[in-house]
Design a protein around this motif. Structure first.
Motif, PDB file in Angstrom:
ATOM      1  N   ASN A   3       0.934   0.615  -6.544  1.00 61.56           N
ATOM      2  CA  ASN A   3       1.714   1.799  -6.215  1.00 61.56           C
ATOM      3  C   ASN A   3       0.928   3.086  -6.492  1.00 61.56           C
ATOM      4  OD1 ASN A   3       1.884   1.288  -8.978  1.00 61.56           O
ATOM      5  ND2 ASN A   3       3.891   2.247  -9.167  1.00 61.56           N
ATOM      6  N   GLU A   4       0.205   3.120  -7.596  1.00 58.74           N
ATOM      7  CA  GLU A   4      -0.582   4.306  -7.939  1.00 58.74           C
ATOM      8  C   GLU A   4      -1.723   4.502  -6.928  1.00 58.74           C
ATOM      9  OE1 GLU A   4      -1.921   3.629 -11.909  1.00 58.74           O
ATOM     10  OE2 GLU A   4       0.121   3.612 -12.722  1.00 58.74           O
ATOM     11  N   LYS A   7      -0.448   5.873  -3.592  1.00 57.91           N
ATOM     12  CA  LYS A   7      -0.093   7.293  -3.722  1.00 57.91           C
ATOM     13  C   LYS A   7      -1.352   8.171  -3.761  1.00 57.91           C
ATOM     14  CE  LYS A   7       3.153  10.159  -6.258  1.00 57.91           C
ATOM     15  NZ  LYS A   7       4.161  10.148  -7.317  1.00 57.91           N
ATOM     16  N   GLN A  17       4.290  11.163   2.944  1.00 57.62           N
ATOM     17  CA  GLN A  17       4.868   9.824   3.065  1.00 57.62           C
ATOM     18  C   GLN A  17       5.345   9.589   4.488  1.00 57.62           C
ATOM     19  OE1 GLN A  17       7.952   9.561   0.080  1.00 57.62           O
ATOM     20  NE2 GLN A  17       6.512   8.871  -1.507  1.00 57.62           N
ATOM     21  N   SER A  32       7.910   5.271   0.101  1.00 47.51           N
ATOM     22  CA  SER A  32       8.374   5.756  -1.204  1.00 47.51           C
ATOM     23  C   SER A  32       8.596   4.585  -2.164  1.00 47.51           C
ATOM     24  CB  SER A  32       9.666   6.551  -1.025  1.00 47.51           C
ATOM     25  OG  SER A  32      10.171   6.949  -2.276  1.00 47.51           O
ATOM     26  N   LYS A  33       9.188   3.509  -1.673  1.00 47.27           N
ATOM     27  CA  LYS A  33       9.416   2.326  -2.531  1.00 47.27           C
ATOM     28  C   LYS A  33       8.099   1.718  -2.977  1.00 47.27           C
ATOM     29  CE  LYS A  33      13.944   0.918  -0.799  1.00 47.27           C
ATOM     30  NZ  LYS A  33      14.705  -0.105  -0.067  1.00 47.27           N
ATOM     31  N   GLU A  35       5.278   3.315  -3.400  1.00 50.63           N
ATOM     32  CA  GLU A  35       4.640   4.223  -4.365  1.00 50.63           C
ATOM     33  C   GLU A  35       5.372   4.245  -5.704  1.00 50.63           C
ATOM     34  OE1 GLU A  35       4.172   8.052  -2.520  1.00 50.63           O
ATOM     35  OE2 GLU A  35       2.565   7.344  -1.198  1.00 50.63           O
ATOM     36  N   ASN A  36       6.659   3.945  -5.694  1.00 47.25           N
ATOM     37  CA  ASN A  36       7.426   3.923  -6.950  1.00 47.25           C
ATOM     38  C   ASN A  36       7.455   2.534  -7.579  1.00 47.25           C
ATOM     39  OD1 ASN A  36       8.142   6.661  -7.035  1.00 47.25           O
ATOM     40  ND2 ASN A  36       9.680   6.320  -5.450  1.00 47.25           N
TER      41      ASN A  36
END
Length: 169
Positions: A3-4, A7, A17, A32-33, A35-36
């Motif tokens: 995820n990091e 991003k 995004q 978004s999901k 990346e989080n």
């Protein structure tokens, strides 16, 4: 870590995004999901994501991605400065060449006018019963006729062009 990396790589590419989602044919919430850390892309999407971000899948999965260093930005700005200087130099050389051509055209027109004035249309006194002199006289007279009408216009355009090349940008 995935995820990091997604991003950081997306931001380093200057993509939002939404823009990345459009390129991958998914909705923004999916990116978004990812990346989080709430979901992960499947294998085919992971390959497409790596292609869009110009990295290998291995980089996305495990290797840490560092933010661009300020030195990188300095190096890029120095390269851009060199390119800009080269473009300015090339533009100046082109401008000088155009100016030289226009000055040459002006000089050629003035010299031709001087030659025609010195001749004082002497061809009009030639014996036109001689076929060779008749042809030569007709050619010279035709040239003089056309030249005297067109040369002032060309001279004026050339002078304006020379003045325009000396104007400050």
């Amino acid at each position: 870590m995935l995820n990091e990396n997604i991003k950081k790589l997306r931001k380093s590419k200057g993509l939002s995004q939404e823009e990345l989602a459009i390129k991958l044919n998914v909705v923004r919430q999916t990116v978004s999901k990812w990346e989080n850390g709430l979901s992960v892309p499947d294998s085919s999407m992971l390959i497409a994501l790596a292609d869009e971000l110009d990295v290998s899948v291995g980089v996305l999965l495990g290797e840490t991605v560092t933010d661009p260093m300020p030195d990188d930005l300095k190096t890029i700005s120095e390269k851009l400065e060199v390119i800009n200087l080269q473009l300015a130099k090339r533009s100046m050389v082109r401008l000088k060449a155009i100016r030289g051509i226009l000055i040459s055209v002006c000089a050629l027109i003035v010299i031709t006018f001087i030659i025609l004035a010195a001749m004082q249309s002497s061809y009009l006194g030639w014996d036109y019963n001689n076929p060779e002199l008749a042809v030569a006289g007709t050619i010279v007279h035709g040239f003089e006729f056309v030249f005297v009408r067109l040369a002032p216009i060309v001279l004026l355009i050339s002078v304006v062009g020379i003045v325009m090349t000396y104007k400050k940008r």
